[in-house]
Design a protein around this motif. Sequence first.
Motif, mmCIF file in Angstrom:
data_model
loop_
_atom_site.group_PDB
_atom_site.id
_atom_site.type_symbol
_atom_site.label_atom_id
_atom_site.label_comp_id
_atom_site.label_asym_id
_atom_site.label_seq_id
_atom_site.Cartn_x
_atom_site.Cartn_y
_atom_site.Cartn_z
ATOM 1 N N LEU A 20 0.857 -1.190 0.000
ATOM 2 C CA LEU A 20 0.000 0.000 0.000
ATOM 3 C C LEU A 20 0.890 1.236 0.000
ATOM 4 N N THR A 21 0.731 2.098 -0.973
ATOM 5 C CA THR A 21 1.616 3.245 -1.068
ATOM 6 C C THR A 21 0.866 4.466 -1.598
ATOM 7 N N GLY A 22 1.620 5.521 -1.876
ATOM 8 C CA GLY A 22 1.002 6.762 -2.365
ATOM 9 C C GLY A 22 0.450 7.561 -1.208
ATOM 10 N N GLY A 23 -0.868 7.569 -1.101
ATOM 11 C CA GLY A 23 -1.514 8.318 -0.031
ATOM 12 C C GLY A 23 -1.786 9.754 -0.413
ATOM 13 N N SER A 24 -2.489 10.442 0.478
ATOM 14 C CA SER A 24 -2.898 11.830 0.215
ATOM 15 C C SER A 24 -2.237 12.802 1.183
ATOM 16 N N THR A 25 -1.027 12.485 1.628
ATOM 17 C CA THR A 25 -0.291 13.371 2.531
ATOM 18 C C THR A 25 0.824 14.061 1.752
ATOM 19 N N PRO A 26 1.429 15.103 2.335
ATOM 20 C CA PRO A 26 2.533 15.776 1.642
ATOM 21 C C PRO A 26 3.707 14.864 1.315
ATOM 22 N N GLU A 27 3.795 13.738 2.009
ATOM 23 C CA GLU A 27 4.909 12.815 1.781
ATOM 24 C C GLU A 27 4.599 11.746 0.742
ATOM 25 N N ARG A 28 3.560 11.950 -0.043
ATOM 26 C CA ARG A 28 3.210 11.016 -1.109
ATOM 27 C C ARG A 28 4.401 10.700 -2.032
ATOM 28 N N PRO A 29 5.159 11.705 -2.500
ATOM 29 C CA PRO A 29 6.280 11.377 -3.391
ATOM 30 C C PRO A 29 7.337 10.496 -2.732
ATOM 31 N N VAL A 30 7.518 10.668 -1.421
ATOM 32 C CA VAL A 30 8.490 9.853 -0.693
ATOM 33 C C VAL A 30 8.037 8.397 -0.668
ATOM 34 N N ALA A 31 6.752 8.197 -0.407
ATOM 35 C CA ALA A 31 6.199 6.842 -0.366
ATOM 36 C C ALA A 31 6.329 6.160 -1.729
ATOM 37 N N LEU A 32 5.992 6.871 -2.784
ATOM 38 C CA LEU A 32 6.028 6.277 -4.125
ATOM 39 C C LEU A 32 7.450 5.938 -4.556
ATOM 40 N N ALA A 33 8.405 6.805 -4.230
ATOM 41 C CA ALA A 33 9.795 6.527 -4.586
ATOM 42 C C ALA A 33 10.330 5.334 -3.801
ATOM 43 N N GLY A 34 9.981 5.248 -2.515
ATOM 44 C CA GLY A 34 10.385 4.096 -1.730
ATOM 45 C C GLY A 34 9.743 2.814 -2.224
ATOM 46 N N ALA A 35 8.474 2.905 -2.619
ATOM 47 C CA ALA A 35 7.762 1.728 -3.115
ATOM 48 C C ALA A 35 8.437 1.159 -4.355
ATOM 49 N N ARG A 36 8.896 2.034 -5.233
ATOM 50 C CA ARG A 36 9.580 1.569 -6.451
ATOM 51 C C ARG A 36 10.770 0.689 -6.091
ATOM 52 N N GLN A 37 11.544 1.119 -5.114
ATOM 53 C CA GLN A 37 12.744 0.372 -4.764
ATOM 54 C C GLN A 37 12.425 -0.903 -3.988
ATOM 55 N N VAL A 38 11.401 -0.868 -3.148
ATOM 56 C CA VAL A 38 10.991 -2.076 -2.428
ATOM 57 C C VAL A 38 10.451 -3.115 -3.400
ATOM 58 N N VAL A 39 9.621 -2.692 -4.337
ATOM 59 C CA VAL A 39 9.067 -3.615 -5.329
ATOM 60 C C VAL A 39 10.196 -4.281 -6.114
ATOM 61 N N ASP A 40 11.142 -3.487 -6.581
ATOM 62 C CA ASP A 40 12.249 -4.052 -7.359
ATOM 63 C C ASP A 40 13.062 -5.037 -6.519
ATOM 64 N N ALA A 41 13.302 -4.697 -5.256
ATOM 65 C CA ALA A 41 14.097 -5.575 -4.399
ATOM 66 C C ALA A 41 13.392 -6.899 -4.140
ATOM 67 N N LEU A 42 12.097 -6.841 -3.813
ATOM 68 C CA LEU A 42 11.363 -8.071 -3.496
ATOM 69 C C LEU A 42 11.155 -8.933 -4.735
ATOM 70 N N ARG A 43 10.785 -8.312 -5.833
ATOM 71 C CA ARG A 43 10.622 -9.112 -7.064
ATOM 72 C C ARG A 43 11.938 -9.724 -7.498
ATOM 73 N N GLY A 44 13.028 -9.015 -7.241
ATOM 74 C CA GLY A 44 14.341 -9.572 -7.556
ATOM 75 C C GLY A 44 14.673 -10.793 -6.720
ATOM 76 N N ARG A 45 14.004 -10.942 -5.593
ATOM 77 C CA ARG A 45 14.189 -12.120 -4.730
ATOM 78 C C ARG A 45 13.094 -13.169 -4.946
ATOM 79 N N GLY A 46 12.247 -12.957 -5.943
ATOM 80 C CA GLY A 46 11.250 -13.968 -6.278
ATOM 81 C C GLY A 46 9.896 -13.807 -5.630
ATOM 82 N N TYR A 47 9.614 -12.662 -5.021
ATOM 83 C CA TYR A 47 8.315 -12.426 -4.405
ATOM 84 C C TYR A 47 7.307 -11.930 -5.449
#
Length: 341
Positions: A11-38
Motif C-alpha cells: 500500500l503506497t502513495g496516499g494523500s499526505t505531503p509525503e506522497r512522493p516519498v512513499a512512491l519513490a520508496g515503493a519503487r525500490q521495495v518492489v524491485d528488491a522483493l521481485r528480484g528475490r522472487g516475491y
Amino acid sequence: MTETKPTVALLTGGSTPERPVALAGARQVVDALRGRGYVVRVFDTCSGYLEQASESAVMTDAVGRTTPTLRELEDLAQKEDLLALMTMTELRTADVVWPLLHGLQGEGGAVQSLLEANGIPFVGSDARGSTLAMDKGVAKILMEAAGVPTAAWSLWRVGDPAPVLAGYPVVVKPSRVGSTVGLTVVENVDQLDAAIEFAIGYDDEVLLEQFVPGRELTVGVLRDQALSVGEIRTSGEVFDFESKYQAGMAAEIFPAEIPRELSEHVCALALATHRALKLRDFSRVDFRLDATGAPLCLEANTLPGMTSTSLLPQSAAAAGIGFADLCEIFVGLAYGRLSEV
C-alpha cells in the motif's frame, strides 16, 4: 524443495505531503522483493490496484524537490477509499500487507486499525504504537516518562490562546506530519504567527520545540536491536525536505564519527524510545546533541522512508544488512504473525 515466498500487497502513495516519498520508496521495495522472487501487488490508496504494466506511471525513482500543493492533496484525499481497498480480492488474497505510507493517514494508525480489524498481517508497528508515535505531543510525554531526554516543548491547538515562549530560536512544526513538512525555525516573536499559520495548513496541532543547534544523529531499530548510528550534516539549520531526498544535499555518515560511549548511549535511548512508544518490527529514532554534547530525542519514525537516500536502509547497511535483505526481514516478521490472526 524451494520454499514458497509469501505474496506481498504494497500500500503506497496516499494523500499526505509525503506522497512522493512513499512512491519513490515503493519503487525500490518492489524491485528488491521481485528480484528475490516475491509476487508483489501494488496499491495506490488514491487510485486502487495498479496493474504491473501501469506501475511505472505512478511510482518514480526520485522524490523531487517539493511536496504536492494543498489543493492537490485535497483532490487526492477525495479519491482515497481505504475501506474499499480492504475488500479488494487482490489485497485480501495476499499473505502480507506492507503499508509503505507516510504522514498521518499512513503512520497514524488508521490503516493499521483497518488491517487489524480485517485480520490481515502487515509490516511494521500495530495501530497502538503507530498512533502513539505519530502524535508528537503524546510521544514526548511517553519518552520523558521512560527517561529519554527531549528538548523543551509545548503543544498548541487551533483555538488556544497565543503561545508564550521562554526563548528563541524555536522549531514550529505540525504535530502529526513528517519529513519536516510545514516546519519553520523561528528566530524571534515577530516570526511566530507566520510559522504557526504555515504549520496549521497541515495539522490543527502544532509542536513548538526549543531549537537544538548541535550535531544531528539517527539510529535504526530492527527486531528490538539498535543498528548503526549515523550523523546528518547539512548546510542549513535543519535537515529539510529537499536535503532529505535530493542526492548531494546532505552528508549522511554511517557509522557516525562519535565516541563509542556516545554511540552506545544513543542506541540505548533509541531502544528505550522504541519500547516506550510500543513499536514493533522496526523504527528510526532521531536526536540532536545539546551544548554539552548530550543527546536529546527529536522523534521516532514508525514507517521510515525506503528511498535510495533514506536513513533506515543506510543504518542497516552499516550494520551489514543490505537493502533487499532488509525488505525480506520486514516481510518475514509480518508473515510470522500470520498464525496469530
